[in-house]
Design a protein around this motif. Sequence first.
Motif, PDB file in Angstrom:
ATOM      1  N   GLU A  66      20.167  11.370  10.615  1.00  0.00           N
ATOM      2  CA  GLU A  66      18.863  11.118  10.771  1.00  0.00           C
ATOM      3  C   GLU A  66      18.486  10.709  12.247  1.00  0.00           C
ATOM      4  N   ASP A  67      17.286  11.510  12.641  1.00  0.00           N
ATOM      5  CA  ASP A  67      16.863  10.909  13.875  1.00  0.00           C
ATOM      6  C   ASP A  67      15.417  10.823  13.751  1.00  0.00           C
ATOM      7  N   GLY A  68      14.795   9.667  13.292  1.00  0.00           N
ATOM      8  CA  GLY A  68      13.169   9.684  12.884  1.00  0.00           C
ATOM      9  C   GLY A  68      12.781  10.475  12.053  1.00  0.00           C
ATOM     10  N   ARG A  69      12.075  11.538  12.138  1.00  0.00           N
ATOM     11  CA  ARG A  69      11.340  12.347  11.348  1.00  0.00           C
ATOM     12  C   ARG A  69      12.236  13.597  10.895  1.00  0.00           C
ATOM     13  N   PHE A  70      13.519  13.636  11.693  1.00  0.00           N
ATOM     14  CA  PHE A  70      14.473  14.663  11.421  1.00  0.00           C
ATOM     15  C   PHE A  70      15.757  14.386  10.756  1.00  0.00           C
ATOM     16  N   THR A  71      16.317  15.321   9.939  1.00  0.00           N
ATOM     17  CA  THR A  71      17.206  14.981   9.232  1.00  0.00           C
ATOM     18  C   THR A  71      18.240  16.218   9.307  1.00  0.00           C
ATOM     19  N   ALA A  72      19.424  16.324   9.484  1.00  0.00           N
ATOM     20  CA  ALA A  72      20.410  17.183   9.538  1.00  0.00           C
ATOM     21  C   ALA A  72      21.460  17.250   8.542  1.00  0.00           C
ATOM     22  N   GLN A  73      21.873  18.130   8.111  1.00  0.00           N
ATOM     23  CA  GLN A  73      23.101  17.989   7.077  1.00  0.00           C
ATOM     24  C   GLN A  73      23.760  19.197   7.417  1.00  0.00           C
ATOM     25  N   LYS A 104      10.300  28.722  27.124  1.00  0.00           N
ATOM     26  CA  LYS A 104      11.104  27.643  27.855  1.00  0.00           C
ATOM     27  C   LYS A 104      12.347  27.620  27.397  1.00  0.00           C
ATOM     28  N   GLU A 105      13.253  26.777  28.263  1.00  0.00           N
ATOM     29  CA  GLU A 105      14.645  26.851  27.661  1.00  0.00           C
ATOM     30  C   GLU A 105      14.799  26.048  26.205  1.00  0.00           C
ATOM     31  N   PRO A 106      16.057  26.426  25.773  1.00  0.00           N
ATOM     32  CA  PRO A 106      16.369  25.415  24.648  1.00  0.00           C
ATOM     33  C   PRO A 106      16.621  24.143  25.158  1.00  0.00           C
ATOM     34  N   LYS A 107      16.138  22.999  23.980  1.00  0.00           N
ATOM     35  CA  LYS A 107      16.654  21.730  24.172  1.00  0.00           C
ATOM     36  C   LYS A 107      17.270  20.993  23.067  1.00  0.00           C
ATOM     37  N   LEU A 108      18.270  20.307  23.423  1.00  0.00           N
ATOM     38  CA  LEU A 108      19.026  19.606  22.250  1.00  0.00           C
ATOM     39  C   LEU A 108      17.900  18.707  21.418  1.00  0.00           C
ATOM     40  N   LEU A 109      18.072  19.225  19.962  1.00  0.00           N
ATOM     41  CA  LEU A 109      17.376  18.312  19.135  1.00  0.00           C
ATOM     42  C   LEU A 109      18.001  17.046  18.422  1.00  0.00           C
ATOM     43  N   MET A 110      19.306  17.723  18.061  1.00  0.00           N
ATOM     44  CA  MET A 110      20.376  16.501  17.422  1.00  0.00           C
ATOM     45  C   MET A 110      21.578  17.392  17.167  1.00  0.00           C
ATOM     46  N   SER A 111      22.657  16.656  17.343  1.00  0.00           N
ATOM     47  CA  SER A 111      23.969  17.171  16.591  1.00  0.00           C
ATOM     48  C   SER A 111      24.171  17.191  15.049  1.00  0.00           C
ATOM     49  N   VAL A 112      24.867  17.769  14.669  1.00  0.00           N
ATOM     50  CA  VAL A 112      24.858  17.559  13.134  1.00  0.00           C
ATOM     51  C   VAL A 112      26.274  17.028  12.672  1.00  0.00           C
ATOM     52  N   ALA A 123      36.233  27.661  10.215  1.00  0.00           N
ATOM     53  CA  ALA A 123      37.081  26.728  11.064  1.00  0.00           C
ATOM     54  C   ALA A 123      36.201  25.991  11.934  1.00  0.00           C
ATOM     55  N   SER A 124      34.898  26.434  11.927  1.00  0.00           N
ATOM     56  CA  SER A 124      33.804  25.824  13.174  1.00  0.00           C
ATOM     57  C   SER A 124      33.700  24.481  12.913  1.00  0.00           C
ATOM     58  N   GLN A 125      33.835  23.772  13.940  1.00  0.00           N
ATOM     59  CA  GLN A 125      33.874  22.312  14.107  1.00  0.00           C
ATOM     60  C   GLN A 125      32.469  21.716  14.480  1.00  0.00           C
ATOM     61  N   SER A 126      31.713  22.110  15.659  1.00  0.00           N
ATOM     62  CA  SER A 126      30.506  21.681  15.990  1.00  0.00           C
ATOM     63  C   SER A 126      29.394  22.279  15.812  1.00  0.00           C
ATOM     64  N   PHE A 127      28.227  21.378  15.240  1.00  0.00           N
ATOM     65  CA  PHE A 127      27.046  22.060  14.977  1.00  0.00           C
ATOM     66  C   PHE A 127      25.826  21.435  15.426  1.00  0.00           C
ATOM     67  N   PHE A 128      24.905  22.020  15.964  1.00  0.00           N
ATOM     68  CA  PHE A 128      23.807  21.413  16.456  1.00  0.00           C
ATOM     69  C   PHE A 128      22.361  22.206  16.224  1.00  0.00           C
TER      70      PHE A 128
END
Lengths: 111, 112
Positions: A56-63, A42-50, A29-34
């Motif tokens: 796709e964001d530049g060289r990064f692709t999330a599926q 260091k602290e975590p930093k947001l790379l991208m939402s899924v 049932a999970s709805q949000s993915f990152f």
Amino acid sequence: RKEVEQDPGPFNVPEGATVAFNCTYSNSASQSFFWYRQDCRKEPKLLMSVYSSGNEDGRFTAQLNRASQYISLLIRDSKLSDSATYLCVVNLRAAGNKLTFGGGTRVLVKP
Amino acid sequence: EPEVTQTPSHQVTQMGQEVILRCVPISNHLYFYWYRQILGQKVEFLVSFYNNEISEKSEIFDDQFSVERPDGSNFTLKIRSTKLEDSAMYFCASSPGRGELFFGEGSRLTVL
């Protein structure tokens, strides 16, 4: 089964190569993915939402693969600066607020 | 660029002492979180806070822990009686919605 699970790596990647890795989650049932990135101590930093359709964001692709309950991250043309731990984050609540981290996948890009 | 700020950056305390970690979230964010990360281990969810109350908490967040947003800007985590195993980096995060987290640089707690 762990709530959010990742291959810890490390993935040793030659500079310029492509690397991909997955993250599985337990609650269908999970709805949000990152994807987040964390550099050492260091602290975590947001790379991208899924998004459901993949993004796709530049060289990064999330599926997102809901049927098999995993998300993936692909990094193309790896740079030395991509060396980091990549953290998968899932909101395990369909209507709620429990953003849970996977253990991280360590990526080392080498010249 | 707005950011989440945390104080102190490092606190050393004796076992059994009370500790308060402070966070100033990004001003227009609505959701606030505390996470912790023991050295070399994963980032663990402690608690989420929305509309001046706890919305979710983990098994780690027992009676020794409490959170407050006393003045509409600060968001604090209190550990009543610290144990050795509370030694960790504590991260505060805020979010405009139910997803993207913006983290502070963390407060390292060392319990002796």
